[in-house]
Design a protein around this motif. Structure first.
Motif, short mmCIF file in Angstrom:
data_model
loop_
_atom_site.label_atom_id
_atom_site.label_comp_id
_atom_site.label_asym_id
_atom_site.label_seq_id
_atom_site.Cartn_x
_atom_site.Cartn_y
_atom_site.Cartn_z
N PHE A 248 0.70 -1.06 0.22
CA PHE A 248 0.24 -0.20 -0.39
C PHE A 248 0.95 1.43 0.46
O PHE A 248 0.49 2.75 -0.49
CB PHE A 248 -0.49 0.17 1.90
CG PHE A 248 -0.36 0.08 2.14
CD1 PHE A 248 -0.16 1.64 3.29
CD2 PHE A 248 0.24 -1.22 3.12
CE1 PHE A 248 0.33 1.37 4.05
CE2 PHE A 248 1.12 -0.85 4.61
CZ PHE A 248 1.40 0.40 5.33
N ARG A 249 2.46 0.91 0.37
CA ARG A 249 3.77 1.99 0.10
C ARG A 249 3.33 2.56 -1.22
O ARG A 249 3.93 1.39 -1.88
CB ARG A 249 4.28 2.11 1.00
CG ARG A 249 3.90 1.67 2.19
CD ARG A 249 3.35 2.80 3.12
NE ARG A 249 4.69 3.01 3.75
CZ ARG A 249 4.91 4.85 4.18
NH1 ARG A 249 3.98 5.23 3.93
NH2 ARG A 249 6.14 5.40 4.21
N ASP A 250 3.48 3.42 -1.52
CA ASP A 250 3.87 3.76 -3.40
C ASP A 250 6.13 3.53 -3.74
O ASP A 250 6.58 4.00 -2.64
CB ASP A 250 4.60 5.44 -2.96
CG ASP A 250 2.35 6.10 -3.08
OD1 ASP A 250 1.86 5.17 -3.40
OD2 ASP A 250 2.39 6.77 -3.03
N PHE A 251 6.62 2.87 -4.57
CA PHE A 251 7.21 2.55 -4.88
C PHE A 251 8.28 0.97 -3.76
O PHE A 251 9.12 0.71 -4.23
CB PHE A 251 8.58 3.74 -4.62
CG PHE A 251 7.83 4.73 -5.45
CD1 PHE A 251 7.82 4.77 -6.73
CD2 PHE A 251 7.13 5.54 -4.56
CE1 PHE A 251 7.29 5.97 -7.30
CE2 PHE A 251 6.91 6.54 -4.84
CZ PHE A 251 7.37 6.84 -6.61
N VAL A 252 7.25 0.92 -3.30
CA VAL A 252 7.40 0.13 -2.01
C VAL A 252 7.15 -2.07 -2.22
O VAL A 252 6.44 -1.96 -3.17
CB VAL A 252 6.87 -0.34 -0.19
CG1 VAL A 252 6.97 -1.18 0.11
CG2 VAL A 252 7.43 1.43 -0.03
N SER A 253 7.44 -2.59 -2.49
CA SER A 253 7.73 -4.02 -2.97
C SER A 253 8.71 -5.24 -2.06
O SER A 253 9.53 -4.73 -1.51
CB SER A 253 7.85 -4.44 -4.23
OG SER A 253 9.49 -4.69 -5.07
N SER A 254 9.02 -6.47 -2.51
CA SER A 254 9.10 -6.78 -1.52
C SER A 254 9.05 -8.90 -2.90
O SER A 254 8.47 -8.53 -3.40
CB SER A 254 9.17 -7.63 -0.28
OG SER A 254 7.61 -8.06 -0.75
N GLU A 255 10.27 -9.68 -2.19
CA GLU A 255 10.26 -10.34 -3.38
C GLU A 255 11.23 -11.47 -2.38
O GLU A 255 11.90 -10.83 -1.51
CB GLU A 255 10.62 -10.00 -4.62
CG GLU A 255 10.68 -11.33 -5.13
CD GLU A 255 11.37 -11.42 -6.86
OE1 GLU A 255 11.20 -12.19 -7.78
OE2 GLU A 255 12.14 -10.31 -7.18
#
Length: 734
Positions: A248-255
């Motif tokens: 839900f945070r802009d530009f934030v991702s994880s893998e």
């Protein structure tokens, strides 16, 4: 942008192997209660006694491997408090167990912070969120818990890592509250968290699961187990998953990806060797959240990201180990364990340097850190069971050794740029990494501990726990700034840590207990007094008393009262203008009441609930912190999660879950300059179990409450709670 839930069926392993367990036990009141089961074998015998003879004859042979417990919310035994498989009602200290079934029902394995969300079910544990967006940040009884401070263990062996710890391959999570140096050596005094991994099964078990949810979250996982040969003397278990998510945070991702193979070999009836390994590869966007402004928190859209899109944390974590157990006879057992671990993290993101609250300008500085962290740990325990007259003993004598080698390097401190939090732009240019290195560390730490513990049964209803540990702790550290001479530091510390406890059971279902426990934690060898002498270790001391009650066959409650003190805390020197000058005169204190309830009220209706009242404050200080409340520690917090599953009829297997999490207001820093407001978050679930498959939908933050989980203990990082999210999951056993 994503958030998701996944469902694992590890909690049904014992049920699949043992069809007779499906018989519903009669719920009894305290007055009707018989002596509760204290071992897995006793538990099975009680269930068998309630079954028709025909069903007992059909029951398959089952062999318990590892410390596996019966499935369900209530775990009768735990090993963390004593390093032996001991009934929780016989342990004179508060310990709570979160089995895999709770993780499954709450959909936690699919969340970005599965461990933090799991232990929030336990009273006195505060989940602050992910530090800088990637690191578990927790407090127990007001004191910090982290891998850096020695508070995480995996199968009883200290576990050092970077990043958010996973729960997918765990049988359960055990939370021991209060000092634990008696068996585990140096650690913060609030408590420890032991991750108990799934062990191999004799009969074939194959499970696949997948989930998808809000913010494009996806996850797939596998759990396989069985025998490698016909006589079942070689068993295996393999857990693995891959996940990818936005936020839900802009530009934030994880893998991330995780692999965990285990092989168990039996050499005759009395010797087993368990070989294990783990591999974790993870990448996350570093995210410090919001900031404090005035006495509160910046009022911004919760999606707003206050950094650069390129900032990132990544880690490769690999470990190998073994557990060798030999039973000489029914009275004497030898156990030897070993683990080696290699951790290689990289942190690349601008650090927050200062914040102008009047203009909203946030000043950033370059930062990059990488390096190698290697740990080797071995421990050997001898367990003897004997009697002296009418008094029974279970004596544990052990020794452990650990060696840690850290070689990190840093690029830090150069001005980067300024962004305005009310009107941010994201056009920052990536800066070099290795070319900017300006600080280096090379540390070697050796730890040796020798401990003795006696579990004494004076009578069937009166038990003592007595023990002590001696630790020797040696640090050889060096630091070197770019263009500056290398500095060498050596420090040796030693400490004796005693523990005393008593349990009295006026009736079999009630345990009254009291205990005195201690902890110690060595200060870094690079931190010194003004005269150049090293600081003494920090010391923890706790008095605890409480009641443990088996309210029904599968329903247990714990009420605990404690007074915990942390001494030799370093504080700023009030006579010096140098902020780096410190004195070791401080003391922090936490007093509280905690209540935990877990188990099955009636067949199909399960619950885990907790409440904590915590008064944590600075009790001694010479630099202006006297009587300040400890940061990120609410006075009041409560948690409830309950499920009900239909037991009969055409809709048998259909169930619903409901939960509420309340966290009271708390200060975000030790200076108590701003307050993080209280919140109530509501969660729900609907699921359907049918034969060998399970489908579920989990709803988190059902009413889309805006809240903050915690801070980084300063004014420059406040972590934002997730909004309403939905996750669907499907798992199959074949």
């Amino acid at each position: 942008m994503a958030n998701y839930r996944s469902i694992l069926l590890a909690g049904s392993i014992v049920l699949l192997a043992t069809p007779g367990i499906a018989v519903e036990p009669e719920v009894k009141t305290l007055s009707e209660w018989q002596q509760p089961a204290t071992t897995v074998q006793e538990w099975r015998s009680q269930i068998q006694a309630q079954q028709p003879e025909s069903e007992q004859e059909l029951e398959e042979e089952i062999v318990i491997t590892g410390d596996q417990q019966p499935s369900g919310y209530r775990a009768p035994n735990a090993s963390t408090a004593t390093k032996t498989d001991t009934p929780i009602r016989d342990i004179p200290q508060s310990i709570q167990v979160i089995p895999q079934e709770i993780l499954r029902d709450q959909g936690l394995n699919a969340t970005s912070n599965s461990l933090g969300n799991a232990v929030q079910n336990v009273s006195g544990v505060n989940n602050l969120g992910l530090y800088q967006g990637f690191e578990n940040s927790l407090k127990i009884r007001g004191f910090r818990v982290s891998a850096f401070d020695g508070n995480y263990f995996r199968d009883g062996i200290r576990y050092f890592t970077f990043g958010a710890l996973e729960t997918a391959d765990l049988e359960r999570v055990e939370v021991l509250k209060g000092p634990a140096s008696i068996l585990f050596g140096e650690a913060e005094p609030g408590g420890i968290i032991n991750l108990v991994s799934k062990q191999p099964l004799r009969n074939p078990y194959y499970s696949l699961e997948g989930s998808a949810g809000s913010y494009r979250a996806v996850r797939v996982g596998a759990d396989f187990s069985g025998a490698l040969n016909s006589d079942k003397t070689a068993l295996y278990r393999f857990n693995g998953y891959y996940k990818d998510a936005g936020s839900f945070r802009d530009f934030v991702s994880s893998e991330g990806a995780f692999l965990s193979p285990v092989v168990q070999l039996a050499f005759g009836k009395n010797t087993t060797l368990t070989l294990n390994a783990t591999y974790r590869n993870e990448r996350r966007t570093a995210d410090d959240g919001f900031l404090a402004i005035g006495t509160g928190i910046t009022d911004l859209p919760r999606s707003r990201f206050l950094g650069e899109p390129f900032q990132e944390f990544s880690v490769n974590d690999f470990s190998v180990g073994y557990l060798l157990t030999h039973q000489f006879n029914e009275q004497l057992t030898l156990r030897n364990a070993f683990r080696a671990q290699w951790v290689n993290p990289e942190r690349y993101f601008p650090l927050r340097n200062s914040f102008d609250e009047a203009t909203g300008d946030l000043e950033l500085a370059t930062y990059f850190a990488a390096g190698e962290y290697q740990t080797i740990t071995t421990q050997t325990d001898l367990i003897a069971r004997f009697s002296t007259g009418s008094v029974n003993h279970q004596l544990l004598v052990g020794v452990d050794y650990g060696r840690q080698r850290d070689k990190p390097k840093f690029a830090i401190g150069d001005p980067y740029r300024t962004i305005n939090i009310f009107d941010p732009t994201y056009d920052g240019v990536e800066y070099p990494k290795e070319e900017l290195y300006n600080f280096f560390r090379d540390d070697t730490i050796n730890k040796l501990g020798i401990y003795v513990q006696d579990q004494v049964e004076l009578a069937s209803n009166l038990k003592l726990l007595i023990g002590g540990r001696y630790d020797s702790y040696t640090q050889n550290r060096s630091t070197e700034g770019f263009g500056e001479p290398r500095q060498e530091f050596e420090q040796r510390d030693s400490r004796l840590s005693p523990r005393f406890g008593i349990v009295y059971q006026p009736v079999p279902a009630i345990s009254l207990y009291a205990s005195y426990t201690t902890a110690f934690k060595a200060n870094s060898g690079t931190n010194r007094n003004g005269d150049g002498s090293p600081f003494k270790p920090e010391i923890g001391q706790q008095l605890e008393a409480g009641i443990k009650a088996d309210l029904a066959r599968n329903l247990t409650a714990t009420l605990a009262f404690y007074d915990l003190r942390k001494k030799n805390v370093t504080t700023d020197d009030p006579t010096s203008s140098d902020p780096n000058d410190q004195l070791q005169t401080g003391e922090q204190r936490s007093r509280g009441i905690e209540f935990d309830l877990v188990g099955e009220i009636v067949p199909g209706w399960k619950v885990i609930a907790s409440y904590a009242h915590t008064n944590a404050f600075v009790s001694e200080d010479e630099s202006g912190f006297q009587d300040k409340r400890l940061d990120n520690t609410p006075r009041n917090a409560a948690n409830l999660w309950t499920t009900y599953e239909l037991q009969r009829g055409s809709l048998k297997g259909l169930g619903v879950g409901f939960g509420m999490n309340f966290v009271g207001d708390r200060f975000g820093d030790l200076s108590n300059t701003y307050e993080i407001p209280s919140y109530v978050r509501t969660d729900a679930a609907i699921f359907y179990n049918q034969d060998k498959w399970r489908a579920a939908i989990n709803f988190r933050n059902l009413f889309n409450t805006k809240y903050f989980t915690g801070s980084d203990e300063s004014r420059l990082g406040v972590y934002v709670g997730e909004p309403f999210t939905v996750t669907g999951s499907l798992s199959v056993v074949f």
